[in-house]
Scaffold this motif. Structure first.
Motif, PDB file in Angstrom:
ATOM      1  N   ALA A  10       0.836  -1.203   0.000  1.00 34.99           N
ATOM      2  CA  ALA A  10       0.000   0.000   0.000  1.00 34.99           C
ATOM      3  C   ALA A  10       0.870   1.252   0.000  1.00 34.99           C
ATOM      4  N   CYS A  11       0.732   2.057  -1.047  1.00 30.79           N
ATOM      5  CA  CYS A  11       1.528   3.281  -1.161  1.00 30.79           C
ATOM      6  C   CYS A  11       0.700   4.456  -1.655  1.00 30.79           C
ATOM      7  N   GLN A  12      -0.626   4.345  -1.602  1.00 25.34           N
ATOM      8  CA  GLN A  12      -1.450   5.455  -2.054  1.00 25.34           C
ATOM      9  C   GLN A  12      -1.428   6.592  -1.038  1.00 25.34           C
ATOM     10  N   ALA A  13      -1.947   7.741  -1.450  1.00 28.55           N
ATOM     11  CA  ALA A  13      -1.901   8.927  -0.597  1.00 28.55           C
ATOM     12  C   ALA A  13      -2.583   8.679   0.746  1.00 28.55           C
ATOM     13  N   GLY A  14      -3.654   7.875   0.754  1.00 22.16           N
ATOM     14  CA  GLY A  14      -4.329   7.574   2.003  1.00 22.16           C
ATOM     15  C   GLY A  14      -3.429   6.872   3.002  1.00 22.16           C
ATOM     16  N   ALA A  15      -2.520   6.020   2.510  1.00 25.23           N
ATOM     17  CA  ALA A  15      -1.569   5.363   3.397  1.00 25.23           C
ATOM     18  C   ALA A  15      -0.594   6.369   3.987  1.00 25.23           C
ATOM     19  N   LEU A  16      -0.216   7.376   3.206  1.00 20.28           N
ATOM     20  CA  LEU A  16       0.685   8.414   3.711  1.00 20.28           C
ATOM     21  C   LEU A  16       0.000   9.242   4.789  1.00 20.28           C
TER      22      LEU A  16
END
Length: 301
Positions: free
Chosen positions: A75-81
């Motif tokens: 998971a590397c989408q903006a939500g994960a950030l």
């Protein structure tokens, strides 16, 4: 000036994060998030200034960027950030007086984190990537599509072979014309030397084209990236940005289109003589703008 920058590791959101820090550990948390192709070293000018102002300034290496771990689930989408920023706030004992600062992908994490968990942040700063609604309004214009070629390249199986030191140096040269990025490129290549780390960095962009990936786990955080939060933001954009052209977001120098996508009380301005990595190209000016923004808020409290 405080110039003691320390390195450490911390567990947050199920990942082991490497980080750089400066300033008193009992000071208000100032969390600084980098983007691509970059590293935590990008904040080497700002960390000491924040520390001098009394902040516990922390710059993590973002998920997937060594020495930070690669997420097992990819998971590397903006939500994960966004989830990482909130978890790092918790891990470092941040309070409601914490501030959040982000550049490039870090800017998207800022927008999401202050909308998702406004009670954790007093104020925020975003650099070089405007709010998502503003960004998408101009992304498909011809000149911007040319600048964004790399995003489409990263969707292909050729990306891993293409992204080498020369490619990264070329992006820095195009995005911040005239800036000597030798040291910065070396830091990036250290972070992405292992295939898994490079794949994770590319995964940020691949998630843009596959919004369903890991959607259940980070759905609320992902939605927050496009939301208009409560906390005022300072947005800064380099006048000579070769990644995201300034004219698309500040037509004729007018900031109203960007401000319409930010919370009430926000400020947006252009930094002359700077490109995409404006905090490295014009550190004294950008540091002053950031610190003045944070001090102004304290005076208003």
């Amino acid at each position: 000036m405080v110039d003691d920058v320390r390195a450490g590791t911390v567990e947050a959101n199920g990942l082991r994060f490497g980080y750089l820090e400066a300033g008193p550990e009992d000071g208000p948390l100032a969390l600084c998030l980098h983007g691509f192709p970059d590293s935590a070293h990008t904040w080497r000018h700002l960390l000491p200034e924040l520390a001098e102002a009394g902040y516990h300034a922390v710059a993590p290496f973002m998920r997937g960027y060594a020495p930070t771990a690669v997420p097992d689930d990819g998971a590397c989408q903006a939500g994960a950030l966004v989830a990482d920023a909130v978890a790092l706030h918790e891990a470092f004992g941040g309070g409601p007086d914490a501030v959040l600062i982000g550049h490039d992908w870090g800017a998207l994490a800022v927008y999401g984190a202050v909308a998702y968990a406004p009670e954790r942040w007093r104020r925020a700063v975003a650099l070089a990537v405007p709010p998502m609604t503003s960004l998408m309004s101009s992304f498909f214009e011809y000149e911007q599509l040319k600048r964004s070629f790399y995003i489409f390249l990263f969707q292909t199986p050729f990306a891993e072979a293409a992204v080498n030191e020369a490619f990264v140096a070329g992006l820095w040269r195009d995005w911040s014309p005239g800036y000597d990025a030798t040291a910065d490129v070396a830091h990036v290549m250290d972070c992405l030397a292992a295939p898994d780390n490079l794949a994770a960095a590319l995964g940020y962009y691949r998630a843009l084209m596959d919004p369903s990936a890991h959607a259940d786990r980070y759905a609320a955080q992902q939605d927050a990236v496009s939301a208009v939060g409560e906390r005022p933001l300072l947005y800064l954009h380099g006048a000579d940005d070769g990644c995201l052209g300034v004219d698309a977001f500040f037509p004729n120098g007018d900031a109203s289109a960007v401000l319409a996508c930010l919370p009430r009380g926000s400020r947006a301005q252009i930094v002359p003589g700077a490109g995409h990595f404006l905090h490295l190209e014009r550190p004294a000016e950008v540091d002053r703008l950031v610190l003045d923004w944070l001090v102004d808020d304290r005076q208003d409290m």
